[in-house]
Design a protein around this motif. Structure first.
Motif, mmCIF file in Angstrom:
data_model
loop_
_atom_site.group_PDB
_atom_site.id
_atom_site.type_symbol
_atom_site.label_atom_id
_atom_site.label_comp_id
_atom_site.label_asym_id
_atom_site.label_seq_id
_atom_site.Cartn_x
_atom_site.Cartn_y
_atom_site.Cartn_z
ATOM 1 N N GLN A 55 -15.506 6.934 -7.557
ATOM 2 C CA GLN A 55 -15.829 6.387 -6.236
ATOM 3 C C GLN A 55 -16.829 5.242 -6.344
ATOM 4 O OE1 GLN A 55 -16.114 9.546 -2.934
ATOM 5 N NE2 GLN A 55 -16.272 10.761 -4.801
ATOM 6 N N VAL A 58 -15.038 2.200 -7.464
ATOM 7 C CA VAL A 58 -14.266 1.628 -6.360
ATOM 8 C C VAL A 58 -15.155 0.730 -5.505
ATOM 9 C CG1 VAL A 58 -13.122 2.178 -4.158
ATOM 10 C CG2 VAL A 58 -12.497 3.432 -6.227
ATOM 11 N N ASP A 62 -14.966 -3.247 -5.010
ATOM 12 C CA ASP A 62 -14.773 -3.716 -3.646
ATOM 13 C C ASP A 62 -15.760 -4.834 -3.319
ATOM 14 O OD1 ASP A 62 -13.166 -3.275 -1.254
ATOM 15 O OD2 ASP A 62 -15.023 -2.639 -0.291
ATOM 16 N N LEU A 211 -13.419 8.412 0.741
ATOM 17 C CA LEU A 211 -12.313 8.226 -0.206
ATOM 18 C C LEU A 211 -11.637 9.549 -0.531
ATOM 19 C CD1 LEU A 211 -13.848 5.604 -2.671
ATOM 20 C CD2 LEU A 211 -12.040 5.226 -0.981
ATOM 21 N N ALA A 214 -9.498 10.465 2.417
ATOM 22 C CA ALA A 214 -8.284 9.644 2.455
ATOM 23 C C ALA A 214 -7.208 10.221 1.549
ATOM 24 C CB ALA A 214 -8.618 8.205 2.052
ATOM 25 N N MET A 215 -7.604 10.552 0.307
ATOM 26 C CA MET A 215 -6.612 11.028 -0.670
ATOM 27 C C MET A 215 -6.136 12.449 -0.344
ATOM 28 S SD MET A 215 -6.629 8.244 -2.098
ATOM 29 C CE MET A 215 -7.503 6.870 -2.843
ATOM 30 N N LEU A 243 -8.354 4.335 4.288
ATOM 31 C CA LEU A 243 -9.023 3.522 3.261
ATOM 32 C C LEU A 243 -9.740 2.339 3.886
ATOM 33 C CD1 LEU A 243 -6.415 3.454 0.339
ATOM 34 C CD2 LEU A 243 -8.647 4.591 0.360
ATOM 35 N N VAL A 246 -13.184 2.748 4.877
ATOM 36 C CA VAL A 246 -14.145 3.015 3.800
ATOM 37 C C VAL A 246 -14.358 1.792 2.912
ATOM 38 C CG1 VAL A 246 -14.724 4.576 1.895
ATOM 39 C CG2 VAL A 246 -13.344 5.416 3.800
ATOM 40 N N VAL A 247 -13.272 1.100 2.596
ATOM 41 C CA VAL A 247 -13.350 -0.096 1.751
ATOM 42 C C VAL A 247 -12.735 -1.267 2.510
ATOM 43 C CG1 VAL A 247 -13.372 1.128 -0.452
ATOM 44 C CG2 VAL A 247 -11.180 0.565 0.618
ATOM 45 N N LEU A 290 -7.572 8.152 -6.874
ATOM 46 C CA LEU A 290 -8.705 7.224 -7.036
ATOM 47 C C LEU A 290 -8.468 6.297 -8.224
ATOM 48 C CD1 LEU A 290 -11.752 9.583 -6.344
ATOM 49 C CD2 LEU A 290 -10.985 7.669 -4.919
ATOM 50 N N LEU A 293 -6.107 3.663 -7.106
ATOM 51 C CA LEU A 293 -6.808 2.699 -6.259
ATOM 52 C C LEU A 293 -7.615 1.717 -7.109
ATOM 53 C CD1 LEU A 293 -7.688 1.624 -3.502
ATOM 54 C CD2 LEU A 293 -9.464 3.407 -3.452
#
Length: 403
Positions: A55, A58, A62, A211, A214-215, A243, A246-247, A290, A293
């Motif tokens: 995470q 990610v 991002d 995250l 989401a998954m 997502l 969050v991102v 993840l 992603l």
């Protein structure tokens, strides 16, 4: 140390050891347990050190993408967002073996609702993704809103014998098969709405990292399989929605192409998560998603970096062109915008009205300028209705876009 599945524990040390490990994980303060059964067991996820690190990576990627994105001019950013949307829609269709071309999707993205003429294929689907990319499509808050999303996503693409027969969801049992093997048995009809509400709760509540939610919610939706067909496309749209909360929208739009490249890995993650011996443990599924992603973000970052280098080179070529009059300066600006479209939009063309919007001069003036550039062999007409333009091969060579 690698996370050991309960199935692996069972085969290595027997049922008692697997049961002990299961009980230990459920009791851990690092475990999220949901009111959602997978087989006979509640779904859960252990927030492992590996998952925390994934995470963090990610979010770091991002920020890097966002920093690069902020340096891209408006025209180029619009073109690249269009490219991401086309790739995302094409990929989410392809995963389910729904064949679509980039031109079909591009035409659907450009089409306006309510305009006269034949409705474009994928127009409703394109509308949804376009709204999502522009941050104006909120997460659904009810089963009815999920049905609205579904109807838009599969508009005109579902066979008669797969049409939804209930007010919101299917009224018959269904299953997913691979050859003669049953891969997944969808949940009973009477449980669908209750379980959809559990998914909605996970999407909206903040008691799980965004995250992870989401998954995990993506697995749950596909496990429910509330429709006869179109579940995958609907589920991936919901995943992109969560997502994006969050991102960045860019990351949310980049996942389906990687899933499409890694279909076997994606489907295997579902198969492992619902295996009875894993007792509802979604930890490996969330971890695997993840990782996908991160791969998507990495690919997008490398792609943007490569395009940015070409953009810098384009800018230098434009600056070296003669600009001894206002007309020449305007011609150079037109070539510069068309160069950005060529670099950042995979369709590599722009319509006359959109191009004119970058100038204070009248549309008639820009139309005349385009005619001059066309006569010089630098600009080509792609379509007549609407009239769209692209750089010629000669222009691409002069501007350093092709060698």
């Amino acid at each position: 140390m690698a996370y050991r599945t309960l199935k692996a524990q069972f085969h290595a040390s027997g049922a008692v050891a697997a049961d002990d490990l299961h009980a230990h994980r459920l009791a851990s303060e690092s475990t999220l347990v949901w009111d959602f059964e997978v087989g006979d067991f509640p779904a859960f996820c252990v927030l492992t050190t590996e998952m925390v690190k994934l995470q963090e990576r990610v979010f770091v990627l991002d920020r890097k993408v966002a920093a690069l994105w902020s340096q891209i001019p408006k025209g180029a950013s619009i073109g690249y967002l269009n490219t991401l949307l086309i790739r995302e829609i094409e990929a989410t269709n392809d995963i389910e073996q729904v064949r679509s071309t980039r031109k079909e999707i591009s035409d659907a993205l450009k089409a306006k609702l309510g305009e006269p003429g034949h409705k474009k294929r994928f127009q409703e689907l394109a509308r949804l993704y376009s709204a999502l990319a522009n941050g104006v499509y909120d997460l659904p808050s009810s089963p009815a809103e999920i049905r609205t999303i579904y109807d838009a996503i599969v508009d005109g693409e579902i066979e008669d014998d797969h049409q939804v027969d209930g007010p919101l969801f299917r009224l018959e049992t269904t299953r997913i098969t691979s050859g003669t093997k049953v891969v997944h048995e969808a949940v009973p009809v009477g449980e669908i709405e209750q379980r959809i509400n559990a998914v909605l709760q996970l999407l909206h509540k903040d008691d799980a990292p965004g995250l992870v939610a989401a998954m995990a919610s993506h697995f749950m939706f596909e496990y429910i399989h509330p429709f006869y067909d179109g579940n995958g496309r609907t589920g991936r749209f919901l995943l992109a929605q969560k997502l994006q909360a969050v991102v960045s929208p860019l990351a949310a739009m980049a996942l389906s192409p990687v899933i499409n490249q890694q279909k076997d890995r994606y489907y295997k993650a579902f198969e492992n998560a619902e295996h009875p011996l894993n007792k509802g443990d979604l930890t490996p599924f969330v971890t695997g998603m993840l990782e996908l992603l991160l791969e998507a973000q990495g690919e997008m970052l490398r792609d943007l970096e490569a395009r940015q280098l070409l953009f810098d080179d384009l800018k230098q070529h434009i600056e070296r062109r003669p600009a001894t009059s206002a007309v020449e300066e305007r011609h150079n600006r037109i070539l510069f915008i068309l160069g950005q479209v060529w670099l950042f939009d995979d369709m590599r063309s722009i319509d006359q009205d959109s191009l004119s919007s970058y100038f204070k001069e009248t549309k008639q003036t820009i139309r005349k300028d385009l005619g001059v550039l066309e006569d010089q062999g630098l600009v080509e007409v792609v379509t007549q209705r609407p009239k769209t333009f692209t750089l010629s091969e000669l222009a691409c060579q002069e501007l350093g876009l092709i060698k």
